[in-house]
Design an enzyme around this catalytic site. Structure first.
Site, PDB file in Angstrom:
ATOM      1  N   ARG A 243       4.555 -45.006  46.579  1.00 32.10           N
ATOM      2  CA  ARG A 243       3.852 -43.752  46.864  1.00 32.10           C
ATOM      3  C   ARG A 243       2.989 -43.314  45.683  1.00 32.10           C
ATOM      4  O   ARG A 243       3.457 -43.276  44.544  1.00 32.10           O
ATOM      5  CB  ARG A 243       4.884 -42.657  47.183  1.00 32.10           C
ATOM      6  CG  ARG A 243       4.317 -41.266  47.349  1.00 32.10           C
ATOM      7  CD  ARG A 243       3.498 -41.120  48.607  1.00 32.10           C
ATOM      8  NE  ARG A 243       3.155 -39.731  48.861  1.00 32.10           N
ATOM      9  CZ  ARG A 243       2.337 -39.326  49.817  1.00 32.10           C
ATOM     10  NH1 ARG A 243       1.808 -40.214  50.643  1.00 32.10           N
ATOM     11  NH2 ARG A 243       2.072 -38.053  49.983  1.00 32.10           N
TER      12      ARG A 243
ATOM     13  N   GLU B  66      39.598 -37.207  55.127  1.00 26.55           N
ATOM     14  CA  GLU B  66      40.681 -37.786  54.326  1.00 26.55           C
ATOM     15  C   GLU B  66      40.985 -36.954  53.077  1.00 26.55           C
ATOM     16  O   GLU B  66      41.275 -37.475  52.004  1.00 26.55           O
ATOM     17  CB  GLU B  66      40.361 -39.241  53.973  1.00 26.55           C
ATOM     18  CG  GLU B  66      40.285 -40.093  55.241  1.00 26.55           C
ATOM     19  CD  GLU B  66      39.940 -41.536  54.997  1.00 26.55           C
ATOM     20  OE1 GLU B  66      40.413 -42.094  53.988  1.00 26.55           O
ATOM     21  OE2 GLU B  66      39.212 -42.107  55.807  1.00 26.55           O
TER      22      GLU B  66
ATOM     23  N   THR C 228      38.825 -40.598  64.671  1.00 27.70           N
ATOM     24  CA  THR C 228      37.813 -41.649  64.533  1.00 27.70           C
ATOM     25  C   THR C 228      38.278 -42.908  65.264  1.00 27.70           C
ATOM     26  O   THR C 228      39.440 -43.286  65.178  1.00 27.70           O
ATOM     27  CB  THR C 228      37.583 -41.963  63.049  1.00 27.70           C
ATOM     28  OG1 THR C 228      37.198 -40.774  62.368  1.00 27.70           O
ATOM     29  CG2 THR C 228      36.492 -43.007  62.882  1.00 27.70           C
TER      30      THR C 228
END
Length: 380
Positions: A268, A363, A158
């Site tokens: 909604r 990790e 990363t």
């Protein structure tokens, strides 16, 4: 333990939340689509101190502990897991390893520019042939006069595409197993460091991930980071801190799923009333809220233990395991609540789900965390 945030932590939370809402939220979808976080955003993160979270003030950092880090991670990940992941690798992996292993001269050289954001930090532990079984790494480092010569390959790095400094583990004693591994500081432009293309990932797309090839890469003898043959031990300490910060990231993603679902369910209409008026949706929201809160408390417990100097390894594994699996489930439930809309990129919950899945893998996978916890239980 006091799980409530102090006034200073609340101020940090408010500042981070404001930044995330104004800068991260409106752009996260574009960053995900383009698989990149703009460099000016990285500069803004540095201005806020977010690239020097753990770095002491004497080196230009904030000198924060794990509690502050988890607050930052939650607020950033609420809108973009990839931005949080970039910060995690920079702070909780690269910088954290330097804080554990580097000598005073190395800290003075590398920590200030890391804190200022002059370059990002990356950490190289995993390899193509070993992820969870990190002690089986095969990258080698041999001393040749006043230089270490590194050969091998690293994977899933990363920040590797943009990083200016890498902390890389390599085997320095073939027969030593975990006790034959050392760590080295490698600068970006070192001859022999070959940076691979960005991985085309399922989630966390805006955070760059690459492979590294080391071909007769030479670094000065003084670039050894920590004691010889002690790099793997230091790496396990680094991962303990990383599990706490990734727990904060998971809480943020889960909270994002919940908050977006609450908003959508209120707006909604279905069967003559809002979705939030239906008991089946209410129960889903209640379960999400309960799980997010539980994950946050577990994360804060681990952070408090770590910051107070008490053993936190098991608490970190528990927090990381529960929080990461919570985040994935919360995001999947959020998609279900959004229905067909949740399966599109028009709403952020589908991105949250893609981002959250990595938290169960990186990790230390969920399986590794269960192994750590079980070994502790059976040893009591």
């Amino acid at each position: 333990m006091n799980y409530e945030l102090s006034d200073d932590l609340q101020a940090l939370q408010d500042m981070t939340r404001k930044f995330a809402a104004e800068t991260v939220a409106p752009n996260a979808r574009t960053w995900d689509r383009e698989a990149d976080i703009p460099r000016d955003v990285v500069a803004k993160l540095a201005e806020l101190g977010f690239l020097g979270v753990f770095i002491p003030e004497q080196y230009g950092g904030c000198g924060f502990g794990d509690m502050e880090a988890t607050v930052i991670m939650e607020e950033v990940a609420r809108h973009c897991g990839a931005t949080a992941l970039m910060l995690d690798a920079h702070n909780a992996l690269c910088s954290a390893h330097l804080l554990i292993g580097a000598n005073d001269e190395q800290k003075a050289k590398y920590l200030p520019p890391l804190a200022r954001g002059e370059y990002l930090g990356a950490w190289g532990l995993s390899e193509p042939g070993c992820g969870s079984d990190a002690a089986a790494l095969t990258t080698t480092a041999e001393l040749d006069g006043n230089e270490w010569v590194l050969n091998g390959a690293k994977h899933w790095i990363t920040n590797g595409h943009y990083a200016g400094v890498y902390v890389i583990t390599a085997r320095t004693k073939p027969e030593g197993g975990p006790k034959g591994i050392s760590a080295f500081i490698v600068e970006r432009d070192t001859p022999g460091l070959i940076i691979g293309p960005k991985e085309d990932k399922f989630g966390m797309r805006a955070s760059d991930t690459v492979g590294l090839t080391l071909e007769n890469l030479r670094v000065p003898k003084e670039n050894l980071c920590g004691q010889l043959h002690n790099g793997f031990i230091d790496a396990m300490k680094v991962l303990e801190r990383g599990r706490i910060t990734i727990s904060g990231m998971s809480v943020g993603l889960g909270r994002g799923a919940l908050e977006e679902s609450l908003k959508y369910a209120a707006e909604r209409q279905a069967f003559g009333k809002s979705l939030s008026g239906h008991q089946t949706i209410q129960f889903m929201l209640a379960d999400m809220a309960m799980a997010v809160d539980a994950a946050r408390l577990l994360t804060r417990k681990a952070a408090i233990l770590s910051d107070s100097g008490q053993p936190s390894n098991i608490a970190a594994s528990v927090a990381k395991l529960f929080s990461s699996e919570m985040a994935t489930k919360a995001c999947l439930d959020a998609i279900q609540i959004h229905g067909g809309m949740g399966y599109t990129k028009e709403v952020p919950v589908e991105r949250y789900m893609r981002d959250a899945k990595l938290c169960e893998i990186g990790e230390g996978s969920s399986q590794i965390q269960r192994m750590i916890i079980a070994r502790h239980l059976l040893a009591v």
